[in-house]
Design a protein around this motif. Structure first.
Motif, PDB file in Angstrom:
ATOM      1  N   ASN A   1      68.584 -32.647 -39.779  1.00  0.00           N
ATOM      2  CA  ASN A   1      67.342 -33.423 -39.763  1.00  0.00           C
ATOM      3  C   ASN A   1      67.017 -33.958 -38.376  1.00  0.00           C
ATOM      4  O   ASN A   1      66.240 -34.894 -38.230  1.00  0.00           O
ATOM      5  CB  ASN A   1      67.436 -34.583 -40.764  1.00  0.00           C
ATOM      6  N   VAL A   2      67.635 -33.370 -37.341  1.00  0.00           N
ATOM      7  CA  VAL A   2      67.315 -33.742 -35.967  1.00  0.00           C
ATOM      8  C   VAL A   2      66.878 -32.485 -35.223  1.00  0.00           C
ATOM      9  O   VAL A   2      67.166 -31.353 -35.635  1.00  0.00           O
ATOM     10  CB  VAL A   2      68.515 -34.389 -35.254  1.00  0.00           C
TER      11      VAL A   2
ATOM     12  N   ALA B   1      66.789 -29.903 -31.829  1.00  0.00           N
ATOM     13  CA  ALA B   1      67.818 -29.402 -30.918  1.00  0.00           C
ATOM     14  C   ALA B   1      68.025 -30.365 -29.753  1.00  0.00           C
ATOM     15  O   ALA B   1      69.162 -30.623 -29.339  1.00  0.00           O
ATOM     16  CB  ALA B   1      67.421 -28.018 -30.406  1.00  0.00           C
ATOM     17  N   LEU B   2      66.935 -30.913 -29.230  1.00  0.00           N
ATOM     18  CA  LEU B   2      67.037 -31.855 -28.115  1.00  0.00           C
ATOM     19  C   LEU B   2      67.780 -33.117 -28.537  1.00  0.00           C
ATOM     20  O   LEU B   2      68.667 -33.601 -27.818  1.00  0.00           O
ATOM     21  CB  LEU B   2      65.643 -32.193 -27.597  1.00  0.00           C
ATOM     22  N   GLU B   3      67.433 -33.662 -29.702  1.00  0.00           N
ATOM     23  CA  GLU B   3      68.105 -34.871 -30.187  1.00  0.00           C
ATOM     24  C   GLU B   3      69.587 -34.602 -30.442  1.00  0.00           C
ATOM     25  O   GLU B   3      70.448 -35.456 -30.162  1.00  0.00           O
ATOM     26  CB  GLU B   3      67.424 -35.358 -31.466  1.00  0.00           C
ATOM     27  N   PHE B   4      69.891 -33.423 -30.966  1.00  0.00           N
ATOM     28  CA  PHE B   4      71.289 -33.057 -31.193  1.00  0.00           C
ATOM     29  C   PHE B   4      72.060 -33.041 -29.886  1.00  0.00           C
ATOM     30  O   PHE B   4      73.177 -33.578 -29.795  1.00  0.00           O
ATOM     31  CB  PHE B   4      71.339 -31.682 -31.868  1.00  0.00           C
ATOM     32  N   MET B   5      71.476 -32.440 -28.853  1.00  0.00           N
ATOM     33  CA  MET B   5      72.133 -32.374 -27.554  1.00  0.00           C
ATOM     34  C   MET B   5      72.261 -33.767 -26.930  1.00  0.00           C
ATOM     35  O   MET B   5      73.286 -34.082 -26.309  1.00  0.00           O
ATOM     36  CB  MET B   5      71.359 -31.438 -26.634  1.00  0.00           C
TER      37      MET B   5
ATOM     38  N   ASN C   1      62.274 -28.974 -29.546  1.00  0.00           N
ATOM     39  CA  ASN C   1      61.780 -30.027 -30.443  1.00  0.00           C
ATOM     40  C   ASN C   1      61.706 -29.593 -31.898  1.00  0.00           C
ATOM     41  O   ASN C   1      61.208 -30.342 -32.740  1.00  0.00           O
ATOM     42  CB  ASN C   1      60.408 -30.504 -29.957  1.00  0.00           C
ATOM     43  N   ARG C   2      62.196 -28.392 -32.192  1.00  0.00           N
ATOM     44  CA  ARG C   2      62.244 -27.934 -33.580  1.00  0.00           C
ATOM     45  C   ARG C   2      63.426 -28.544 -34.308  1.00  0.00           C
ATOM     46  O   ARG C   2      64.485 -28.778 -33.722  1.00  0.00           O
ATOM     47  CB  ARG C   2      62.356 -26.408 -33.641  1.00  0.00           C
ATOM     48  N   MET C   3      63.256 -28.779 -35.613  1.00  0.00           N
ATOM     49  CA  MET C   3      64.351 -29.293 -36.419  1.00  0.00           C
ATOM     50  C   MET C   3      65.445 -28.220 -36.556  1.00  0.00           C
ATOM     51  O   MET C   3      65.144 -27.034 -36.749  1.00  0.00           O
ATOM     52  CB  MET C   3      63.867 -29.692 -37.814  1.00  0.00           C
TER      53      MET C   3
END
Length: 288
Positions: free
Chosen positions: A88-89, A91-95, A124-126
């Protein structure tokens, strides 16, 4: 750089996953080859300090990583076989999350790594919308966040299409110029063109540590081609190790692993690396 000294890992009283394994590794790409259940994943988990050996030592630049796991963790990148993400995040948020965990404070590095694995346009894709191949690429990006000296990747091309497999292999080959890259796989084509050495495991033991050229050299004269009829094919299957059989009308075109000519008319063949490994495996069985 990395030295394993008589490393053994047992589970309970019956299962020995890694059996008295000793190995010394320096910078470059090393392919860890073996069938499913050979002990590859257990060995890599011990190198990544996720499991402790039952006996033996693992040294990184002279420091015992069992006694002092922090000696390697800050300089290690790890991509496990089963790599999970928070779906639910983005790719950028995961990194960004993993960068914070690893103490990486450079946003530009995150962008560069997403570009390196060709995910910058999907930043920015989930993650829940990513294909299996895209998730593997995101996994390698997080493993590189801390610019590790050792990169450990377990079955890295699982779920990748042919183009992604090629891109992934090229990336790992480039990283191997400056780092120790250990690639665990049972797919020989994943490492045959990029690995400087192959460590071959069987039933928890290290049975060989050689360059691909050395392995191919030993197999020359042990792989043969032959064209036979159905009756002779049945006989050869029972008495030799048939590597490949293609039906051609009423006959069969065979590739066979055998220490000498397996039948009348057999011709020596240049082995592939996979065939060389199979010929070596059969030779060990016969010697035993």
């Amino acid at each position: 750089m990395l030295e394993l000294q008589n490393v053994t890992k047992t589970f309970g009283k019956q299962v020995t996953a890694v059996d008295d394994l000793s190995l010394r590794l320096d910078a470059g790409v090393v392919g860890l080859i073996g069938h499913n259940g050979a002990g590859k994943t257990t060995l890599m988990q011990m190198i990544a300090t996720l499991a402790r050996p039952t006996s033996g030592r693992i040294l990184f630049d002279g420091s015992d990583i069992v006694a002092k796991p922090e000696a390697i963790r800050a300089r290690l990148g790890y991509l496990p076989q089963d790599f999970g993400v928070y779906r639910n995040v983005s790719a950028l948020e995961f990194m960004q999350y993993f960068a914070a965990l690893k103490g990486v404070r450079d946003p530009a590095r995150i962008r560069r790594l997403l570009e390196l694995v060709n995910l910058h346009e999907q930043a920015n894709r989930m993650a829940s919308t990513f294909s299996g191949g895209m998730l593997r690429r995101l996994g390698i990006a997080q493993a590189l966040l801390n610019d590790p000296d050792i990169l450990v990747v377990d079955e890295p091309t699982a779920g990748l299409d042919p183009e992604e497999r090629l891109r992934f292999r090229n990336l790992l080959a480039e990283l191997g110029f400056h780092k120790l890259v250990i690639i665990s796989t049972h797919i020989v084509s994943d490492v045959e063109t990029i690995a400087g050495h192959l460590a071959i495991m069987r039933s928890g033991r290290l049975v060989a540590f050689d360059t691909p050229d050395d392995i191919l050299g030993r197999a020359r004269g042990q792989v043969w081609t032959a064209s036979v009829d159905a009756a002779e094919y049945d006989s050869l299957r029972a008495s030799t190790h048939v590597l490949q059989a293609l039906r051609q009308g009423s006959r069969f075109a065979l590739r066979i692993a055998h220490p000498g000519p397996p039948c009348l008319g057999a011709q020596p063949a240049e082995p592939s690396l996979e065939e060389a490994l199979m010929a070596q495996r059969y030779a060990v069985k016969e010697a035993a």
